[in-house]
Enzyme design. Structure first.
Site, PDB file in Angstrom:
ATOM      1  N   HIS A 140      32.387 -21.494 -79.914  1.00  0.00           N
ATOM      2  CA  HIS A 140      33.061 -22.769 -80.180  1.00  0.00           C
ATOM      3  C   HIS A 140      32.779 -23.282 -81.585  1.00  0.00           C
ATOM      4  O   HIS A 140      33.526 -24.127 -82.101  1.00  0.00           O
ATOM      5  CB  HIS A 140      32.622 -23.815 -79.143  1.00  0.00           C
ATOM      6  CG  HIS A 140      33.678 -24.813 -78.805  1.00  0.00           C
ATOM      7  ND1 HIS A 140      34.655 -25.216 -79.698  1.00  0.00           N
ATOM      8  CD2 HIS A 140      33.923 -25.517 -77.666  1.00  0.00           C
ATOM      9  CE1 HIS A 140      35.444 -26.114 -79.128  1.00  0.00           C
ATOM     10  NE2 HIS A 140      35.022 -26.304 -77.896  1.00  0.00           N
ATOM     11  N   CYS A 141      31.734 -22.801 -82.236  1.00  0.00           N
ATOM     12  CA  CYS A 141      31.490 -23.236 -83.616  1.00  0.00           C
ATOM     13  C   CYS A 141      32.546 -22.674 -84.560  1.00  0.00           C
ATOM     14  O   CYS A 141      32.705 -23.158 -85.683  1.00  0.00           O
ATOM     15  CB  CYS A 141      30.096 -22.827 -84.083  1.00  0.00           C
ATOM     16  SG  CYS A 141      29.895 -21.063 -84.419  1.00  0.00           S
TER      17      CYS A 141
END
Length: 539
Positions: A140-141
């Site tokens: 998700h980063c």
């Protein structure tokens, strides 16, 4: 070389022995439409080699600052070892929903290797009916919902015949990635440590203006008055729209989670969702939120755990432009190679405390409309601002502890609900038609042991549910509750004298992943339209 934002780095910091923060999707594919009649790992690898330059998050890796003194940097790694990222397996017989979900749950529970670009792909053979599946997870980063859709856009085609893709320009320098120097990273860390208090004060001022809609602190006395005063001091005299209370009740799926995961897949016809939306003068997203509210209410009632207050959901909101509807149309953000998140979140109650289906539908619509009005005047960077107030060196150590304590002390929100618009026409991967696409998201101590994500595609609304089995041991039942919730709305629609006529049936090829619905489900006269799968895995 670009440094991660405070929000992107937070997705790294929150990971622990019990929490993984990647997002994923499961595509169900029919290989009989491909020229060879099969989908092989070799064909998938060839496709990735040809189109990797169209999906920047798949070729970026992290460069950590020594001792964690500052946020990591992104490095472009054009020589990605695709063999290490693309895996292949065959399900045990009979290759049904449970077998697929067992494999997906086990892979989804495992964290990604940070020494490589942060993604994995798993080609799964052996599904019933000659089908196969592709599970892709990306940290998700590196992506949000829109940039995740852009990765699919890069890989999929509008017809079984793969489109021509222009080769990337030759790199002006050697292909090996250039790692930033130790002194340069330390100098940047020192500079940031000097300016961080000033940045934190600015972030605090912006955050105070939205204090009444930030989980946990929104429950503090006079949070709304503080927000209005902060806006007045900043020269914004606009009155804040009224919002319902945002105090999340405790439920069985809120609290500290384990490292195990369960997943469930299901689908409903998009025509049914749109028909209900038209009949009651609302948007499809209002119907989606009502389906989730009704399903959660049914689960809580079945476990004698329904709170007398409505559950509170966080709804991610994209702040970047979306890719074009057809394959091959990346957004401007993808075109210039950006990775990371450009998102905010709306916080809204779900009316799980309302017994009447019609009143619940109206209450969800009203609450969501109020959340949208409030979001329209908010600082949409409040997620980034909250993350930016914590020094980088402290965040990596403190975030897992803070999230764990939040799970013990009380939930800021009960769960995350996300709805991602997708293409209306069928798409193909290496010639294999994609029959369904089920997105999967994240669960944490602070945001609840369940997340519900859905994506529209080719006449369907495909759900992916992720849960921690120690908090919600029967996630398969949630899919059944979603079907019952849809049936409930259709009964309400049938009883309305002004109900519109049903839309045309979905085109051929929209067969559900599962066999027909079980006999105990209501409204047997309707064709089965939802599938379910569930199994668990551990980190």
């Amino acid at each position: 070389m670009r440094q991660l934002t405070a929000l992107d780095a937070q997705f790294l910091s929150v990971e622990s022995a019990t929490t993984a923060t990647h997002v994923a999707g499961v595509a169900i594919l029919d290989p009989s439409t491909s020229p060879s009649g099969a989908l092989t790992r070799e064909a998938l690898l060839a496709l990735l080699r040809e189109r990797l330059h169209l999906a920047p998050p798949l070729r970026m890796r992290l460069a950590d600052v020594p001792f964690g003194l500052d946020r990591p940097y992104w490095l472009d790694d054009p020589d990605v070892d695709l063999d290490a990222h693309v895996h292949e397996t065959t399900l045990p017989a009979p290759g049904g929903e449970r077998e697929l979900a067992a494999y997906v749950a086990g892979v989804h529970a495992r964290r990604l290797d940070r020494a490589r670009p942060l993604w994995e792909a798993h080609l799964v053979h052996g599904l019933e009916g000659g089908r196969c599946a592709l599970y892709i997870k990306v940290h998700h980063c590196a992506i949000d919902g829109v940039s995740g859709s852009e990765i699919l856009t890069a890989l999929l085609d509008p017809s079984p015949q793969p489109r021509r893709v222009e080769a990337p320009p030759a790199p002006p320098a050697p292909a090996s990635p250039q790692v930033p120097g130790l002194l340069a990273m330390l100098a940047g860390a020192i500079t940031r440590s000097i300016v961080q208090p000033v940045e934190a004060l600015c972030s605090l001022a912006r955050t105070a203006a939205d204090l009444d809609v930030i989980p946990v602190v929104a429950a503090l006395p006079d949070a709304r008055l503080v927000a209005q005063a902060a806006r007045a001091l900043a020269g914004d005299a606009r009155p804040l729209p009224e919002t319902p209370p945002l105090v999340a009740p405790r439920t069985p799926f809120n609290g500290p989670i384990s490292g195990e995961r369960e997943v469930a897949f299901g689908s409903v016809p998009l025509a049914e969702v749109r028909r209900v939306a038209r009949a009651f003068g609302m948007g499809p997203n209002d119907v989606v939120m009502t389906l989730c509210a009704s399903a959660l209410r049914r689960w809580l009632l079945a476990h004698d755990a329904l709170p007398d207050r409505p559950l509170v959901a966080a709804v991610p909101v994209a702040l970047r432009s979306r890719p074009s509807a057809g394959a091959g149309g990346p957004s401007p953000d993808a075109a210039d190679g950006r990775v990371g998140n450009r998102i905010s979140a709306m916080i809204t109650p779900l009316a799980t405390d309302v017994a009447s289906p019609g009143e619940r539908l109206a209450a969800v619509r009203s609450a969501l409309a109020a959340a949208k009005r409030r979001f329209a005047v908010s600082h949409r960077t409040w997620l980034d601002d909250v993350c930016a107030m914590v020094p980088s060196a402290f965040a990596a150590l403190a975030t897992p502890v803070v999230f764990r304590l939040a799970g013990v002390a009380g939930a800021g929100v009960n769960l995350i609900v996300s709805n991602v618009p997708g293409p209306r026409l069928p798409l193909y991967l290496c010639g294999a038609r994609m029959l369904a696409y089920h997105p999967l998201s994240v669960v944490t101590d602070a945001t609840g042991g369940i997340s519900i994500t859905c994506a529209s595609y080719d006449g369907r609304l495909d759900f992916g549910v992720v849960a921690c089995p120690s908090r919600l041991p029967d996630v398969r039942s949630m899919i059944g509750h979603l079907r019952e919730a849809m049936d409930e709305l259709l009964v309400l629609l049938d009883d309305s004298p002004d109900a519109p006529a049903p839309d045309e049936p979905a085109p051929h090829g929209d067969a559900p992943l599962a066999p027909p619905r079980e006999e105990h489900e209501p409204r047997q006269r309707r064709a089965p339209a939802i599938s379910s799968a569930t199994a668990s895995g551990s980190m």
